[in-house]
Design an enzyme around this catalytic site. Structure first.
Site, short mmCIF file in Angstrom:
data_model
loop_
_atom_site.label_atom_id
_atom_site.label_comp_id
_atom_site.label_asym_id
_atom_site.label_seq_id
_atom_site.Cartn_x
_atom_site.Cartn_y
_atom_site.Cartn_z
N CYS A 82 0.95 -1.07 -0.11
CA CYS A 82 0.04 -0.03 -0.06
C CYS A 82 1.08 1.05 0.15
CB CYS A 82 -1.01 0.14 1.64
SG CYS A 82 -1.75 -1.54 1.02
N ASP A 121 20.20 -7.27 -11.27
CA ASP A 121 18.14 -7.30 -10.58
C ASP A 121 18.40 -7.05 -9.49
OD1 ASP A 121 16.21 -7.45 -11.57
OD2 ASP A 121 15.44 -9.37 -12.22
N CYS A 123 13.53 -10.71 5.68
CA CYS A 123 13.25 -11.75 4.41
C CYS A 123 14.49 -12.48 4.00
CB CYS A 123 12.38 -11.74 3.62
SG CYS A 123 13.24 -9.32 2.65
#
Ligand code: SF4
Length: 503
Positions: free
Chosen positions: A17, A365, A454
């Site tokens: 969001c 990347d 993570c």
């Protein structure tokens, strides 16, 4: 080699969001909010909404789609008022509904509040159950509606929105950067670890205030950056001016480090870092950590480009543009056909063949989540004539699911939780593959606390057992994951400080 079968879909983590709000008696608040949401569109593309307060009531318009699809000029013209609150949302699967779009509304007696949330509450299921038992109705299954209804519930008891927010902050666990309006005032507040970003800005000549997930939202409405909303702080903006207080104690700071890697726009500043510059530094650091002999460095647009520049600067290998992004194939309501979908990354990226043909490439990347896109990119570049393809990734390996506002997979969908680096290299068919180290990444961002769960499995906020169910692979034991079973209840006392002013 392990059998690794990820679902084929967009191979990125997704921010869930963006939040934007304006308090300005003399300007067109909803129009400014509309432009602010455009600047934050990268944080969520599935729904958009604006609520506006005009001293009498609160109106909201929200729908599925991009900001420009949801609002027409006449919609914005109809949203009149001096205080506006906007939201863009990336919904997780199963929650793509009008009801889940934000801002959420809650009615407190005759008064309406609207709330916008970036983050994830890890204890929302338990809080929702309690609210339902107390007779509070829900229209969606989102944690953000739980927060909105909770604030409404406590405000009704105390007749003070600030008390409602305080009490709710004491009960909410997880990541939240929130803004709220009633018909008069604007409030903004962040979780005690400050996991998701939220900044305060102001217009020149005392013409009002702005709250935004990122500073690029301030720039588009020509507001000046003032400071971050602090972890655990509540900022209130009203006709009396601005009023800030530490509502709950600040805990160890843990800003999501993936904001620097991928989520935030490169023209934003977060925690004192310009994101573009931080990404250049990450490329330089990666070049120091993982040297390679090659002819040119190219980046995967958009977020890999600054790091490709940094890698080229540090390694001395020339930088070139080797992949072009088709900017107009985004998230739209027109689904590609199955045949086009199978073309995968070719819908979004096209190689510049004359640059690539016969060259040994370093390809930069930002991250590898499932590995599906990386594999397609390597194939694309080889088909365009690349002699060698060396993948360099400017983040550590994503091995753990996120519980704090990012749409991550269960661990079985994360390629780095399933395969070794060498097995991933083989899987994506690259000549070599290397990731930035966690220590290396932290050298590229300002000092301060960061969440890196993570990558590391170090979870800063306790995760209730039911919330983490089915998310971890057998044999993986996260660090600092305390399986929480008890929690505070809603029906406790709700202290009211008589010194505080009213709404
Ligand atoms: S787990 Fe990763 S994506 Fe989630 S908040 Fe922490 S750093 Fe960000």
């Amino acid at each position: 080699m392990n059998q690794f079968m990820p679902e084929v879909s967009d191979d990125k983590l997704h921010e869930e969001c963006g939040v934007f709000a304006v308090y300005t008696p003399n300007k067109d608040a909803s129009r400014l909010c509309y432009f602010g949401l455009h600047a934050l569109q990268h944080r969520g593309q599935e729904s958009a909404g604006i609520a506006v307060g005009d001293n009498a009531t609160v109106l909201v318009r929200k729908d599925l789609g991009l900001v420009q699809q949801v609002f027409s000029d006449s919609d914005i013209a109809a949203l009149t008022g001096h205080v506006a609150l906007g939201h863009v949302r990336y919904g997780t699967s199963g929650a793509k509904s009008w009801e889940a779009a934000q801002p959420h509304l809650s009615t407190i007696g005759s008064e309406i509040i609207a709330l916008a949330h970036n983050g994830t509450l890890v204890n929302s299921d338990a809080l929702r159950r309690e609210l339902i038992n107390l007779g509070v109705p829900f229209v969606s299954n989102t944690d953000s509606e739980v927060a909105c209804k909770l604030i409404g519930y406590f405000t009704e008891q105390t007749h003070h929105i600030r008390e409602g927010i305080h009490k709710t902050m004491e009960l909410m666990e997880g990541a939240y950067a929130m803004a709220l309006i009633n018909n008069e005032s604007l409030y903004a507040f962040r979780d005690p670890n400050g996991i998701r970003p939220l900044v305060l800005g102001k217009f020149a000549n005392n013409e009002g205030w702005v709250i935004s997930s990122e500073t690029c939202g301030l720039d588009i409405v020509s507001a000046e950056f003032v400071r971050d909303v602090l972890p655990g702080e509540v900022v209130r903006i009203s006709k009396d001016g601005i009023d800030c207080e530490q509502a709950i104690e600040q805990e160890d700071e843990a800003l999501c480090i993936f904001e620097h890697v991928y989520f935030a726009r490169p023209d934003s500043d977060i925690q004192g870092d310009n994101i573009y510059e931080a990404r250049v530094k990450m490329g330089r650091q990666l070049a120091r950590e993982s040297k390679v002999d090659a002819d040119i460095v190219i980046g995967v647009p958009d977020s890999g480009l600054p790091s490709a520049v940094g890698f080229a600067q540090e390694s001395g290998i020339p930088y070139a543009e080797g992949l072009l992004k088709n900017r107009y194939v985004g998230r739209t309501f027109i689904e590609p056909t199955q045949e086009l979908r199978e073309r995968g990354v070719r819908l979004k990226l096209n190689p510049i063949k004359n640059t690539i043909r016969g060259k040994r490439l370093v390809v930069i990347d930002d991250s590898i989540v499932r590995g599906t896109t990386s594999r397609q990119i390597v194939t694309l570049l080889r088909d365009a004539g690349a002699k060698e393809v060396h993948m360099r990734i400017v983040s550590p390996e994503v091995k753990w699911p996120c519980f704090y506002g990012i749409d991550t997979e269960t661990q079985d969908q994360l390629i780095s939780a399933n395969l070794s680096t060498e097995e991933i290299r083989e899987h994506i068919n690259a000549d070599s593959l290397a990731f930035l180290s966690i220590d290396g990444l932290k050298k590229c961002v300002s000092s301060g606390g960061y969440c890196d769960a993570c990558f590391s499995g170090d979870y800063i906020v306790e995760i209730p057992k039911e919330f983490s169910k089915g998310k971890f692979l057998e044999g993986y034991t996260p660090h600092n994951l305390k399986i929480k079973t008890n929690h505070q209840t809603i029906q406790g006392s709700c202290p009211l400080d008589p010194e505080r002013k009213g709404l």
